[in-house]
Design a protein around this motif. Sequence first.
Motif, PDB file in Angstrom:
ATOM      1  N   ILE A 280      12.395  -1.297  -0.234  1.00 42.75           N
ATOM      2  CA  ILE A 280      11.958  -0.895  -1.569  1.00 42.75           C
ATOM      3  C   ILE A 280      11.940  -2.132  -2.453  1.00 42.75           C
ATOM      4  N   VAL A 281      10.786  -2.495  -2.974  1.00 44.65           N
ATOM      5  CA  VAL A 281      10.646  -3.648  -3.865  1.00 44.65           C
ATOM      6  C   VAL A 281       9.974  -3.170  -5.148  1.00 44.65           C
ATOM      7  N   GLU A 282      10.704  -3.294  -6.266  1.00 44.79           N
ATOM      8  CA  GLU A 282      10.212  -2.844  -7.573  1.00 44.79           C
ATOM      9  C   GLU A 282       9.730  -1.395  -7.510  1.00 44.79           C
ATOM     10  N   GLY A 283      10.495  -0.568  -6.791  1.00 46.92           N
ATOM     11  CA  GLY A 283      10.195   0.855  -6.715  1.00 46.92           C
ATOM     12  C   GLY A 283       9.075   1.206  -5.756  1.00 46.92           C
ATOM     13  N   LYS A 284       8.581   0.224  -4.989  1.00 50.65           N
ATOM     14  CA  LYS A 284       7.476   0.480  -4.060  1.00 50.65           C
ATOM     15  C   LYS A 284       7.952   0.256  -2.632  1.00 50.65           C
ATOM     16  N   GLU A 285       7.438   1.096  -1.726  1.00 50.14           N
ATOM     17  CA  GLU A 285       7.787   0.962  -0.326  1.00 50.14           C
ATOM     18  C   GLU A 285       6.896  -0.081   0.338  1.00 50.14           C
ATOM     19  N   ILE A 286       7.526  -1.015   1.047  1.00 54.01           N
ATOM     20  CA  ILE A 286       6.767  -2.027   1.782  1.00 54.01           C
ATOM     21  C   ILE A 286       7.411  -2.217   3.146  1.00 54.01           C
ATOM     22  N   VAL A 287       6.655  -2.803   4.072  1.00 57.15           N
ATOM     23  CA  VAL A 287       7.183  -3.125   5.381  1.00 57.15           C
ATOM     24  C   VAL A 287       6.550  -4.435   5.839  1.00 57.15           C
ATOM     25  N   LEU A 288       7.313  -5.232   6.564  1.00 58.12           N
ATOM     26  CA  LEU A 288       6.779  -6.472   7.115  1.00 58.12           C
ATOM     27  C   LEU A 288       6.101  -6.125   8.434  1.00 58.12           C
ATOM     28  N   TYR A 289       4.779  -6.285   8.477  1.00 53.25           N
ATOM     29  CA  TYR A 289       4.013  -5.871   9.659  1.00 53.25           C
ATOM     30  C   TYR A 289       3.059  -6.993  10.056  1.00 53.25           C
ATOM     31  N   ARG A 290       3.176  -7.438  11.286  1.00 56.69           N
ATOM     32  CA  ARG A 290       2.374  -8.543  11.813  1.00 56.69           C
ATOM     33  C   ARG A 290       2.452  -9.788  10.919  1.00 56.69           C
ATOM     34  N   GLY A 291       3.638 -10.049  10.398  1.00 56.10           N
ATOM     35  CA  GLY A 291       3.874 -11.242   9.603  1.00 56.10           C
ATOM     36  C   GLY A 291       3.372 -11.158   8.167  1.00 56.10           C
ATOM     37  N   LYS A 292       2.874  -9.975   7.771  1.00 55.53           N
ATOM     38  CA  LYS A 292       2.379  -9.809   6.396  1.00 55.53           C
ATOM     39  C   LYS A 292       3.057  -8.606   5.741  1.00 55.53           C
ATOM     40  N   THR A 293       3.138  -8.657   4.416  1.00 48.25           N
ATOM     41  CA  THR A 293       3.716  -7.538   3.678  1.00 48.25           C
ATOM     42  C   THR A 293       2.688  -6.413   3.573  1.00 48.25           C
ATOM     43  N   LEU A 294       3.082  -5.221   4.036  1.00 48.86           N
ATOM     44  CA  LEU A 294       2.172  -4.072   4.018  1.00 48.86           C
ATOM     45  C   LEU A 294       2.714  -3.014   3.065  1.00 48.86           C
ATOM     46  N   PRO A 295       2.030  -2.770   1.939  1.00 45.63           N
ATOM     47  CA  PRO A 295       2.460  -1.692   1.042  1.00 45.63           C
ATOM     48  C   PRO A 295       2.254  -0.336   1.724  1.00 45.63           C
ATOM     49  N   LEU A 296       3.161   0.615   1.481  1.00 46.72           N
ATOM     50  CA  LEU A 296       3.075   1.952   2.063  1.00 46.72           C
ATOM     51  C   LEU A 296       3.004   3.005   0.967  1.00 46.72           C
ATOM     52  N   ILE A 297       2.224   4.033   1.210  1.00 45.67           N
ATOM     53  CA  ILE A 297       2.229   5.186   0.317  1.00 45.67           C
ATOM     54  C   ILE A 297       2.223   6.446   1.173  1.00 45.67           C
ATOM     55  N   ASN A 298       2.915   7.451   0.679  1.00 47.69           N
ATOM     56  CA  ASN A 298       2.948   8.730   1.378  1.00 47.69           C
ATOM     57  C   ASN A 298       1.783   9.574   0.883  1.00 47.69           C
ATOM     58  N   LEU A 299       0.857   9.901   1.795  1.00 46.19           N
ATOM     59  CA  LEU A 299      -0.348  10.625   1.404  1.00 46.19           C
ATOM     60  C   LEU A 299      -0.018  11.971   0.763  1.00 46.19           C
ATOM     61  N   GLY A 300       1.071  12.611   1.242  1.00 43.97           N
ATOM     62  CA  GLY A 300       1.471  13.900   0.665  1.00 43.97           C
ATOM     63  C   GLY A 300       1.881  13.770  -0.784  1.00 43.97           C
ATOM     64  N   ASN A 301       2.578  12.672  -1.139  1.00 41.29           N
ATOM     65  CA  ASN A 301       2.993  12.461  -2.531  1.00 41.29           C
ATOM     66  C   ASN A 301       1.796  12.193  -3.435  1.00 41.29           C
ATOM     67  N   VAL A 302       0.841  11.413  -2.919  1.00 39.95           N
ATOM     68  CA  VAL A 302      -0.346  11.085  -3.713  1.00 39.95           C
ATOM     69  C   VAL A 302      -1.157  12.340  -4.036  1.00 39.95           C
ATOM     70  N   LEU A 303      -1.277  13.231  -3.044  1.00 37.54           N
ATOM     71  CA  LEU A 303      -2.123  14.415  -3.196  1.00 37.54           C
ATOM     72  C   LEU A 303      -1.333  15.639  -3.653  1.00 37.54           C
ATOM     73  N   ASP A 304      -0.055  15.449  -4.009  1.00 36.28           N
ATOM     74  CA  ASP A 304       0.800  16.544  -4.508  1.00 36.28           C
ATOM     75  C   ASP A 304       0.871  17.715  -3.529  1.00 36.28           C
ATOM     76  N   VAL A 305       1.017  17.389  -2.241  1.00 42.01           N
ATOM     77  CA  VAL A 305       1.170  18.440  -1.233  1.00 42.01           C
ATOM     78  C   VAL A 305       2.616  18.948  -1.270  1.00 42.01           C
ATOM     79  N   GLU A 306       2.769  20.252  -1.358  1.00 38.56           N
ATOM     80  CA  GLU A 306       4.109  20.844  -1.436  1.00 38.56           C
ATOM     81  C   GLU A 306       4.827  20.714  -0.093  1.00 38.56           C
ATOM     82  N   ARG A 307       6.009  20.123  -0.122  1.00 35.45           N
ATOM     83  CA  ARG A 307       6.787  19.910   1.095  1.00 35.45           C
ATOM     84  C   ARG A 307       7.645  21.143   1.394  1.00 35.45           C
ATOM     85  N   LYS A 308       7.536  21.655   2.629  1.00 33.44           N
ATOM     86  CA  LYS A 308       8.344  22.804   3.034  1.00 33.44           C
ATOM     87  C   LYS A 308       9.718  22.356   3.522  1.00 33.44           C
TER      88      LYS A 308
END
Length: 674
Positions: free
Chosen positions: A571-599
């Motif tokens: 977590i960097v500045e409130g954002k999810e990131i991962v080191l992938y293939r030597g580069k920083t890859l920002p991540l977003i959860n598609l369910g959160n973006v589209l307001d999908v209700e989690r069961k």
Amino acid sequence: MFDLEQYLDMFLDESKEHLENLNRNLLKLEEDHSIETVNEIFRIAHTLKGMSSTMGFEKIATLTHKMENVLDDIRAGKLKITTAIIDLLFEGLDILDEFVKNIEAEGKESDRSIDNIINNLCNLNDVETTDSEKDSSSQLQDDFQYVTSIAQKAKDQGINCYEINVKLEESCILKAARAFLVFKAVEQNGEIIYSNPSTEDIEDENFSDNFNIIALTKLKKEDFKEKILAISEIKDVTIKDFDKDSINLDQVKNLTVNTGNKIQQNNEQNIESKNDQSESKQRKGKTSKTVRVDIDRLDNLMNLVSELIIVKTRLEDIDTDLKGQNMNEAIEYLERITTSLHDAVTKVRMVPIERVFNRFPRMVRDLSKELNKEINLIMEGEETEVDRTVIDEIGDPLIHLLRNSIDHGIETPEVRKSLGKSEVGTTKLIAYPDGNNVVIEVCDDGSGLNIEKIKKKALEKNIITKEQAEIMDDKEAAKLIFAPGFSTADKISDISGRGVGLDVVKTKIEALGGTVEIESEKNKGSKFIIRLPLTLAIIQALLVTVEDEKYAIPLNNIKEITSISTDNIRIVEGKEIVLYRGKTLPLINLGNVLDVERKSENNSKEIIVVIVKKGDKDLGLIVDNLIGQQEIVIKSLGKYLSGLSFIAGATILGNGSVALIIDTNSLFQREWYS
């Protein structure tokens, strides 16, 4: 009453085509001053005059008639081709274009007065022909001698020269129309070199019931007469061998002389050469294979193909146990048919990008004059085909890019000379296919982007912070010119500096499912690279699930699919990131973006990530499951749902359910990606 409204669409289509040809040939005339080009421009003006007169658009008819007179004087050698004449003809072209656009929008010509340009065209004619009019009888004598010499040359080559008198029925209402049919019948079998009254008077019905023409042909009198009499409302036709003594000089004032290379070629080559005639027939046959089809009909055909693909998908989803061998074979056959049909319909919708490119040489010519710069426009790949929808939308973005390239990118001749460059700047417009995409490049050999100036302007407009400016590389800084309202211009002008309108360019291209990239080098030039999908109706997509919802991600936007351990996420500045293939890859959860209700919460140690791309940027979308790749049909959500964020449309799946299509480009604009 005869209703011409039903022909309006046809008139508009043909008028636009003629205006494009007129523009192209005027540019050509400016370069080569050839009589063949003058003849072609004359033919276009003449056709436009006839079409507009028939439809009742008097301003267009009047203006084209005056332009035709100037061109006719050039063909007769009474006027010399000058920059002033070409500029005046271009002005006339612009006014004609304005009238046609107004007719398309409002059904009538605009209120703009044409008195000024009509006076200029007439005065131009008066000034330039003053010397030739000092001895009018001498000029008429020359014209008469020209006709008789042509007739004599035709006779020497074994070609018949006839004097034809045509008398119309007294009850004939449309005399000009009948005369036109006679002229057409004669020209299909020979060449007219004399008309009394003149063609202008005949078109204006300024004649009685009869008229005379002299024509060259290989037909016998009887055959020629039979073809003319086949036209209705012709009372009588008299044909006799041409005798120069049968025409006195009083008649010569009404002479219509077909001067220039055209008549000489017809007499010396075309009429005596059967091979040339057969080639002409082949060309006519080729054009007859082209038909105009209303785009709505093509859209309807595409929708039917889309439904067929949906049915195919539905059959594929039937439970495997219920399928027999025959069922499998039928589905495979259906798949081959739908694929072939889809390819065929797509090709019908494809049109050469030349239709867009053709408007730019004139624009570059005008801009170079206005800016006192010498610009050489090079266009390549005009035959590259794109979807008709793209053709209608891509014009404005390219105009913005070209205008900014010429105005702010290419230096003045003096500056270029001091830098050791050619005083003539070069702008290139290149198109080529690249897989399922079409690439359009706008390049120049100008000064390139001023990165420091861009950063300074971005700081002044609070687009970036001082800290961001310090760590930003040149490639990232160059992209700032796409920010809304951004401009590096020191003063506002009609043309504007590089950057003005580029946010519109970016928005328009992304709306078409495309991307735009920049390459620039100081004092070497800049290159804008636009990538667009070949078709916008049926695409390959990856189907994914988030909870119980299904979503489609266009395959063109996907870089790769992977699984990532949750332990590697930071977590960097409130954002999810991962080191992938030597580069920083920002991540977003598609369910959160589209307001999908989690069961329930997903406590899995491994997550599925679909990595999507936009230019050189990557973004990881976290999804629950993958369904697989599928050919989908893009359906619009309609006006009511058109404002939904991150959604590009919807598709109907084989089981009848609906899956929303993700607009991955819009995800890069969110606050979690910087």
